[in-house]
Design an enzyme around this catalytic site. Structure first.
Site, mmCIF file in Angstrom:
data_model
loop_
_atom_site.group_PDB
_atom_site.id
_atom_site.type_symbol
_atom_site.label_atom_id
_atom_site.label_comp_id
_atom_site.label_asym_id
_atom_site.label_seq_id
_atom_site.Cartn_x
_atom_site.Cartn_y
_atom_site.Cartn_z
ATOM 1 N N ASP A 284 10.037 6.603 2.221
ATOM 2 C CA ASP A 284 9.815 5.387 3.159
ATOM 3 C C ASP A 284 9.614 6.017 4.840
ATOM 4 O O ASP A 284 10.081 7.208 4.914
ATOM 5 C CB ASP A 284 10.993 4.280 3.285
ATOM 6 C CG ASP A 284 10.782 3.187 3.764
ATOM 7 O OD1 ASP A 284 9.600 2.901 4.507
ATOM 8 O OD2 ASP A 284 11.627 2.293 3.732
HETATM 9 C C1 BGC Z 1 9.872 -0.193 5.676
HETATM 10 C C2 BGC Z 1 8.900 -0.109 4.358
HETATM 11 C C3 BGC Z 1 7.489 0.060 5.021
HETATM 12 C C4 BGC Z 1 7.346 1.163 6.073
HETATM 13 C C5 BGC Z 1 6.003 1.165 6.556
HETATM 14 C C6 BGC Z 1 9.483 0.867 6.826
HETATM 15 O O1 BGC Z 1 10.332 0.509 7.954
HETATM 16 O O2 BGC Z 1 11.287 0.024 5.106
HETATM 17 O O3 BGC Z 1 9.191 -1.240 3.684
HETATM 18 O O4 BGC Z 1 6.703 0.147 3.820
HETATM 19 O O5 BGC Z 1 8.371 0.689 7.066
HETATM 20 O O6 BGC Z 1 5.791 0.111 7.338
#
Ligand code: BGC
Length: 781
Positions: A284
């Protein structure tokens, strides 16, 4: 002299050019040479760059979050979440990754071109999609999203999100499907199949046990192996095995002391070992702590990529604390994904013109199919044609179509409830609508801005109707309709006061509506525009009908009107329990967790506010209906529950054998015994013998939705029961084991409404699958 100089110059240039052409020709190229040859042709710097994304930039970004130094790489699709590193000399393009899950998230306008727009369809949130219990429909939604990826030049959707609803206050529950791993797994599998049928990729997230937002980058989840395997990993397992997602995204949290992105147990033993996942694992965004540990654990790609990681990885290979072969293994996984990606296969060509009209129709259909009718006294719904309505509640005029944060979609428009109702032929009190509109405009002007761009905005205080307003309006309208709205998103879990529970203002309005409309023998309807479960038991007597519309996406108003008018007979069923009190929820005494002494010593400064924290999953496997049913705790609305405008009768249960050998096929017939066409969700639960292992009273093992049954029409639903459906996770033996004895099969129209039963015997204990020992917690939980 001058001429001979020019001539020599040209000869030298020609020699150089042909040498470089020759070496380019000899350089391995992605798609033409083996992955191993392509990786072998990379320099160490290129290798390290390629296991990192190309970085992210946003206003006020702390320096240590800055992207790696990869030269001038501009975002190919503005508003996407990130890109992989391209190496043109080896024929490797970058791949574009963008959020989900309720639709594709990209920027609707681009700086260099003010005339075109790049809107996407905002589909209903995942919790609503799960409430359809219709995997074909969810697959169709996935196909439409996949098509938008292709048309806008995006390679991988960062979705489906599929963490378990462990607690009603989880801030991102709206992005997730259910409290039950079978529903989550099958919904996610359907979404992945849909997206990937279009030639783009999907990413299961957040792997795993990311069931809260509080201190999400530092929190350690302490959980038992059985709870992990049966509840928190099971859905991912189903989706991996059934749908073969291109990618999996690890979560921010630790499990039993190790960040998920640094956990060989989770990624090598379970994901790649037990489940045979052959795709790409990415972090993530900014997740985890130690890039070297992440590489070793098989977390192939670190997103969005940071300069600090680049430095550490280069140093680790040079000082031999990281074997370059580990990078090579991870790079092959990245390249396998790129080989399949539209950027490689289709050369990145895209039309930028998806069929948004066709997708809007799917969004409307899905929204109406997943709304759950919770209460319908005295046949309040469907509303009589031409009824006059008064709409109360801020949310009636400012509907949340989806949640906030990375799961928020940039749609071109959304249909308001007012418009949806009017389009359907109802009349709506315009003077009340006008008063609400001017109140909301005033309030918005003074509303504090969220502290970070992704944070949920604070809710606008509920408008209190001035004295006499409700009474006056109830005289001139047939129905008092109140919308109760909630929103949440990344970074924050929800609160009990004024969120899980109704605010005093909301209760006052409801009491006012109930008194005024009921006194005049008229009805009160409540619509829940929510992303997660709320308290209902304390106030539901005030309403004649309650429709849980969830956050229904851009076609919100039309889809709600479809159900209220009876154009669509509601067939949504809850995929998550509504408890009577928050305290009844089994995880309530261990949510969100506790802060440990002092700040986390390993904390990077961008997490400076975050504290080292821990949460104990003490309730083990006793999540949702598994707990409420087995321990006889009354719920407000049980898992699997939902009303219809018609009635169904179940009968004719059959089994093709009474003794279980390899599998058993069982069927049940459902008949529409009412006067309206409708669909029923048939839920198959199994009660297993609990001699050696403690087990829930029964667990959902299969489900299916009937077609639209006309009055008097029947459909026979057939289910195949597999060995895994009988098994529980035996921690001592690290295996799925089915105990010998009698298995009761329950066909329910909800988890508490048993319609038909039957049984079969398993003559001897069955070790269904032996697994790798992994993720054992240290000490008691
Ligand atoms: C989130 C993810 C997301 C990623 C990219 C993170 O803050 O937890 O779910 O895919 O950002 O935007």
């Amino acid at each position: 002299m001058k001429q001979s100089f020019i001539c020599a110059y040209w000869i030298a240039a020609l020699i150089l050019l042909s040498a470089s052409l020759l070496s380019a020709r000899q350089l391995p190229q992605l798609g033409k040479n083996t992955l191993r040859e392509v990786v072998a042709a990379m320099t160490l710097e290129e290798k390290v760059s390629m296991v990192l994304g190309t970085g992210m930039h946003f206003p006020g970004m702390p320096p240590e979050m800055k992207g790696p130094d990869v030269g001038e790489i501009t975002d190919r699709v503005p508003g996407s979440a990130g890109m992989t590193f391209p190496i043109p000399r080896l024929g490797i393009p970058s791949a574009v990754l963008a959020d989900g899950p309720a639709g594709l998230r990209i920027q609707p306008y681009r700086n260099n071109d003010s005339t075109a727009s790049y809107f996407c369809t905002a589909f209903p949130i995942a919790t609503l999609l799960a409430s359809t219990w219709d995997t074909d429909l969810v697959e169709r939604v996935g196909r439409a999203i996949g098509n938008e990826l292709r048309e806008y030049g995006v390679d991988v959707l960062l979705a489906p999100a599929m963490n378990i609803h462990r607690n009603p206050l989880g801030g991102r529950n709206f992005e997730y499907y259910s409290e039950d791993p079978l529903v989550s797994g099958r919904m996610a599998a359907a979404m992945v199949k849909g997206v990937q049928s279009q030639g783009a990729g999907a990413s299961l997230k957040h792997f795993a046990a990311n069931n809260h937002e509080w201190n999400r980058n530092t929190i350690n989840v302490k959980a038992g192996e059985r709870a992990l395997r049966e509840i928190y990993l099971r859905g991912f397992e189903i989706a991996v095995r059934e749908a073969g997602p291109w990618t999996v995204m690890t979560s921010y949290n630790k499990i039993n002391g190790t960040y998920t992105s640094e956990s060989p147990d989770l990624l090598l033993s379970i994901l790649r070992g037990d489940w045979k996942f052959g795709g790409l694992v990415m972090t993530d965004w900014f997740g985890g702590q130690d890039p070297v540990a992440q590489m070793k654990a098989g977390n192939d790609l670190l997103m969005p990529g940071m300069a600090v990681q680049q430095k550490k990885l280069l140093a680790a290979v040079r000082d031999k604390t990281l074997d370059e072969a580990v990078l090579d293994r991870n790079l092959e996984n990245i390249l396998k994904m790129i080989l399949k990606s539209p950027s490689f296969a289709g050369g990145g060509a895209c039309s930028n013109k998806p069929d948004l009209k066709a997708h809007a129709r799917i969004a409307r259909e899905a929204a109406a199919e997943g709304m759950v009718l919770l209460k319908n006294e005295r046949k309040t719904l469907p509303l009589k044609p031409g009824s006059t309505l008064a709409l109360f509640g801020n949310a009636a005029y400012e509907m949340a179509t989806g949640g906030t944060g990375s799961g928020d979609v940039n749609e071109a428009y959304s249909i308001s409830l007012l418009q949806g109702l009017k389009d359907t032929g109802f009349s709506v009190d315009d003077s009340l609508a006008g008063s609400y509109r001017s109140y909301l405009t005033q309030q918005k002007a003074i509303l504090p801005k969220p502290s970070m761009p992704f944070m949920p905005a604070p809710p606008i205080p509920e408008r209190i109707p001035p004295p006499g307003e409700i009474d006056g309006i109830s005289a001139k309208t047939d129905i008092g309709l109140m919308v109760i709205g909630r929103n949440s998103g990344e970074f924050l879990d929800r609160r009990l006061e004024n969120d899980f529970c109704l605010s005093d203002a909301e209760k006052r309005i409801l009491r006012g509506l109930s008194a005024a409309y009921h006194f005049k023998n008229k009805k009160v309807v409540v619509i829940l525009n929510i992303g997660g479960v709320i308290e209902t038991a304390a106030w539901r007597d005030l309403a004649d009908a309650i429709l849980c519309a969830w956050q229904p996406g851009q076609e919100a108003g039309s889809a709600i009107a479809d159900v209220l008018s009876g154009k669509v007979n509601p067939s949504g069923r809850l995929a998550t329990t509504f408890p009577v009190n928050y305290g009844d929820t089994p995880s309530s005494s261990n949510f969100p967790g506790t802060v440990l002494e002092g700040p986390d010593p390993n904390n990077r400064s961008f997490m400076a506010g975050a504290r080292a924290a821990e949460v104990l999953y003490k309730e083990g496997i006793w999540i949702g209906y598994r707990y409420f049913n087995s321990k006889n705790i009354k719920t407000a609305y049980p898992f699997g529950f939902g009303l219809s405008y018609t009635d169904f009768q179940y009968g004719n249960v059959t089994f093709d054998s009474k003794i279980f050998r390899d599998q058993i096929t069982s069927s049940v017939t459902v008949k529409n015994t009412g006067n309206t066409a409708g669909k029923e969700v048939v839920q198959l639960y199994i009660s297993a013998p609990a001699i050696k292992m403690e087990k829930p009273e029964y667990e959902l093992k299969a489900f299916a939705k009937t077609g639209l049954l006309q009055p008097g029409e029947s459909e026979t639903m057939t289910f195949v029961i597999h060995p895994r459906d009988l098994a529980s996770f035996d921690t001592q033996r690290t295996a799925w084991v089915a105990e010998k004895g009698e298995y009761r099969v329950i066909f329910g129209s909800s988890s508490t409404d048993v319609q038909q039963t039957g049984s079969f015997k398993l003559p001897g204990e069955l070790t269904v699958e032996k697994l790798n020992k992994a993720l054992a917690p240290k000490g008691e939980i």
